[in-house]
Design a protein around this motif. Structure first.
Motif, mmCIF file in Angstrom:
data_model
loop_
_atom_site.group_PDB
_atom_site.id
_atom_site.type_symbol
_atom_site.label_atom_id
_atom_site.label_comp_id
_atom_site.label_asym_id
_atom_site.label_seq_id
_atom_site.Cartn_x
_atom_site.Cartn_y
_atom_site.Cartn_z
ATOM 1 N N ASP A 1 19.631 21.588 88.838
ATOM 2 C CA ASP A 1 19.291 22.888 88.291
ATOM 3 C C ASP A 1 18.599 22.728 86.946
ATOM 4 O OD1 ASP A 1 20.255 24.516 90.331
ATOM 5 O OD2 ASP A 1 22.302 24.296 89.612
ATOM 6 N N HIS A 2 17.533 23.447 86.784
ATOM 7 C CA HIS A 2 16.758 23.365 85.554
ATOM 8 C C HIS A 2 17.349 24.291 84.498
ATOM 9 C CE1 HIS A 2 13.244 22.430 83.173
ATOM 10 N NE2 HIS A 2 13.212 23.697 82.840
ATOM 11 N N ASP A 3 17.516 23.796 83.314
ATOM 12 C CA ASP A 3 17.994 24.595 82.198
ATOM 13 C C ASP A 3 16.766 25.061 81.407
ATOM 14 O OD1 ASP A 3 19.138 25.762 80.017
ATOM 15 O OD2 ASP A 3 20.232 23.976 79.354
ATOM 16 N N PHE A 4 16.360 26.303 81.649
ATOM 17 C CA PHE A 4 15.152 26.830 81.034
ATOM 18 C C PHE A 4 15.263 26.906 79.513
ATOM 19 C CE2 PHE A 4 14.954 28.517 85.367
ATOM 20 C CZ PHE A 4 13.690 28.100 85.725
ATOM 21 N N SER A 5 16.483 27.027 78.996
ATOM 22 C CA SER A 5 16.651 27.136 77.541
ATOM 23 C C SER A 5 16.223 25.861 76.816
ATOM 24 C CB SER A 5 18.100 27.489 77.192
ATOM 25 O OG SER A 5 18.963 26.449 77.606
ATOM 26 N N LYS A 6 16.284 24.708 77.490
ATOM 27 C CA LYS A 6 15.864 23.454 76.865
ATOM 28 C C LYS A 6 14.369 23.438 76.555
ATOM 29 C CE LYS A 6 19.402 20.481 78.874
ATOM 30 N NZ LYS A 6 19.642 19.335 79.755
ATOM 31 N N ASP A 7 13.614 24.237 77.286
ATOM 32 C CA ASP A 7 12.167 24.291 77.086
ATOM 33 C C ASP A 7 11.760 25.162 75.902
ATOM 34 O OD1 ASP A 7 11.976 22.835 79.442
ATOM 35 O OD2 ASP A 7 11.582 24.592 80.671
ATOM 36 N N GLU A 8 12.678 25.980 75.419
ATOM 37 C CA GLU A 8 12.319 27.002 74.431
ATOM 38 C C GLU A 8 11.698 26.434 73.162
ATOM 39 O OE1 GLU A 8 12.014 30.280 74.811
ATOM 40 O OE2 GLU A 8 12.531 29.780 76.883
ATOM 41 N N GLU A 9 12.250 25.348 72.629
ATOM 42 C CA GLU A 9 11.708 24.781 71.391
ATOM 43 C C GLU A 9 10.266 24.306 71.602
ATOM 44 O OE1 GLU A 9 12.535 21.029 68.509
ATOM 45 O OE2 GLU A 9 14.313 22.158 69.152
ATOM 46 N N PHE A 10 10.040 23.601 72.716
ATOM 47 C CA PHE A 10 8.688 23.139 73.044
ATOM 48 C C PHE A 10 7.719 24.318 73.117
ATOM 49 C CE2 PHE A 10 5.405 22.556 76.249
ATOM 50 C CZ PHE A 10 4.798 21.369 75.857
ATOM 51 N N ASN A 30 9.044 25.776 97.490
ATOM 52 C CA ASN A 30 9.630 27.093 97.668
ATOM 53 C C ASN A 30 8.589 28.149 98.009
ATOM 54 O OD1 ASN A 30 10.875 29.799 96.439
ATOM 55 N ND2 ASN A 30 12.542 28.379 96.947
ATOM 56 N N MET A 31 7.318 27.873 97.727
ATOM 57 C CA MET A 31 6.255 28.853 97.946
ATOM 58 C C MET A 31 5.398 28.557 99.174
ATOM 59 S SD MET A 31 6.763 31.000 95.647
ATOM 60 C CE MET A 31 5.353 32.019 95.364
ATOM 61 N N SER A 32 5.689 27.486 99.858
ATOM 62 C CA SER A 32 4.839 27.047 100.965
ATOM 63 C C SER A 32 5.072 27.857 102.234
ATOM 64 C CB SER A 32 5.119 25.569 101.261
ATOM 65 O OG SER A 32 4.407 25.168 102.400
ATOM 66 N N LYS A 33 3.980 28.193 102.897
ATOM 67 C CA LYS A 33 4.091 28.843 104.204
ATOM 68 C C LYS A 33 4.560 27.854 105.258
ATOM 69 C CE LYS A 33 0.898 32.519 103.191
ATOM 70 N NZ LYS A 33 -0.316 33.237 103.513
ATOM 71 N N ALA A 34 4.554 26.561 104.924
ATOM 72 C CA ALA A 34 5.067 25.547 105.843
ATOM 73 C C ALA A 34 6.593 25.542 105.855
ATOM 74 C CB ALA A 34 4.552 24.162 105.449
ATOM 75 N N HIS A 35 7.206 26.174 104.866
ATOM 76 C CA HIS A 35 8.677 26.307 104.831
ATOM 77 C C HIS A 35 9.035 27.372 105.860
ATOM 78 C CE1 HIS A 35 12.683 27.354 103.567
ATOM 79 N NE2 HIS A 35 12.669 26.447 102.601
ATOM 80 N N LYS A 57 15.679 31.106 91.392
ATOM 81 C CA LYS A 57 15.304 30.127 90.364
ATOM 82 C C LYS A 57 13.784 30.025 90.255
ATOM 83 C CE LYS A 57 15.651 25.577 90.879
ATOM 84 N NZ LYS A 57 16.237 24.241 91.042
ATOM 85 N N PHE A 58 13.092 29.943 91.383
ATOM 86 C CA PHE A 58 11.639 29.825 91.332
ATOM 87 C C PHE A 58 11.021 31.095 90.770
ATOM 88 C CE2 PHE A 58 7.318 30.139 92.556
ATOM 89 C CZ PHE A 58 6.832 28.880 92.295
ATOM 90 N N ASN A 59 11.482 32.262 91.223
ATOM 91 C CA ASN A 59 10.925 33.519 90.723
ATOM 92 C C ASN A 59 11.122 33.645 89.216
ATOM 93 O OD1 ASN A 59 10.223 34.091 93.346
ATOM 94 N ND2 ASN A 59 11.706 35.725 93.623
ATOM 95 N N LYS A 60 12.286 33.225 88.723
ATOM 96 C CA LYS A 60 12.554 33.255 87.282
ATOM 97 C C LYS A 60 11.584 32.327 86.545
ATOM 98 C CE LYS A 60 16.111 32.267 83.844
ATOM 99 N NZ LYS A 60 17.481 31.822 83.601
ATOM 100 N N MET A 61 11.394 31.114 87.093
ATOM 101 C CA MET A 61 10.473 30.164 86.475
ATOM 102 C C MET A 61 9.054 30.729 86.459
ATOM 103 S SD MET A 61 9.322 26.312 87.563
ATOM 104 C CE MET A 61 8.636 26.897 89.083
ATOM 105 N N LEU A 62 8.626 31.334 87.558
ATOM 106 C CA LEU A 62 7.280 31.888 87.628
ATOM 107 C C LEU A 62 7.086 33.007 86.605
ATOM 108 C CD1 LEU A 62 4.513 32.120 88.949
ATOM 109 C CD2 LEU A 62 5.526 33.724 90.566
ATOM 110 N N ARG A 63 8.041 33.916 86.491
ATOM 111 C CA ARG A 63 7.921 35.001 85.509
ATOM 112 C C ARG A 63 7.852 34.446 84.091
ATOM 113 N NH1 ARG A 63 10.948 37.620 89.304
ATOM 114 N NH2 ARG A 63 12.933 36.928 88.470
#
Length: 195
Positions: A1-10, A30-35, A57-63
């Protein structure tokens, strides 16, 4: 699981004082039509099954990344966003907002047009006018010598060197012509977007 808060400083540093160019390649799985199973997204519901943790998780990352992209554009940065042609990414509401912004372009570059034995159609969304030079759509008779499926799809993940060189050449040519990498129109458009 990715911790998005770690990216905040960058991202705080980069949104305050951005570099000239940023490239985003969202994870395709997660976005592939092959899924195909279980069905988690569709053309009529690209945002997917929101009860699925991976979809959430993906939708949150995309937003989050879309907001960062707009923030970078407000400061004049050039952005490149890449994903396969058949990705649901291009149907997501935030991406449609980006695509409609002044100064943004959506182009297609098929790998077979760069000497590879398979088609693999990629879309690139960018506010960098010089990048338009890489646009090439397949005109070869079908079928191609190789078809991408299974592990072959993963092997095609690296960009062909000729596309990478075309991106660099296009960025350099755009800068030589205008003195900037990104479109001046996209700065004003980004200031108006409420993402």
């Amino acid at each position: 699981d990715h911790d998005f808060s770690k990216d905040e400083e960058f991202w705080k540093r980069h949104l305050e004082n951005p570099h000239d160019v940023y490239q985003f390649a969202f994870p395709c799985e997660n976005m592939s039509k092959a899924h195909t199973w279980p069905v988690i997204r569709s053309v009529t519901n690209p945002e997917g099954d929101i009860s699925d943790a991976e979809v959430q998780k993906f939708n949150k990352m995309l937003r989050l990344m879309t907001r960062r992209i707009v923030g970078l554009m407000r400061k004049g940065a050039c952005v490149l966003i890449e994903n396969p042609l058949m990705s649901f990414l291009w149907l997501m509401p935030d991406m449609l907002v980006l695509a409609a912004m002044a100064g943004m372009e959506l182009i297609r570059a098929d790998h077979c047009m760069y000497g590879l034995p398979y088609q693999k159609a990629q879309l690139w969304m960018t506010n960098c006018p010089g990048v338009l030079a890489i646009a090439r759509v397949c005109h070869h008779p079908k079928p191609h010598p190789e078809r991408l499926h299974g592990s072959g799809s993963r092997k095609s993940a690296p960009y062909p060197r000729s596309i990478a060189n075309g991106l660099v050449d296009g960025l350099a040519a755009g800068y030589a012509e205008t003195g900037r990498f990104g479109s001046e129109h996209s700065v004003g458009a980004a200031e108006q977007v409420g993402i």
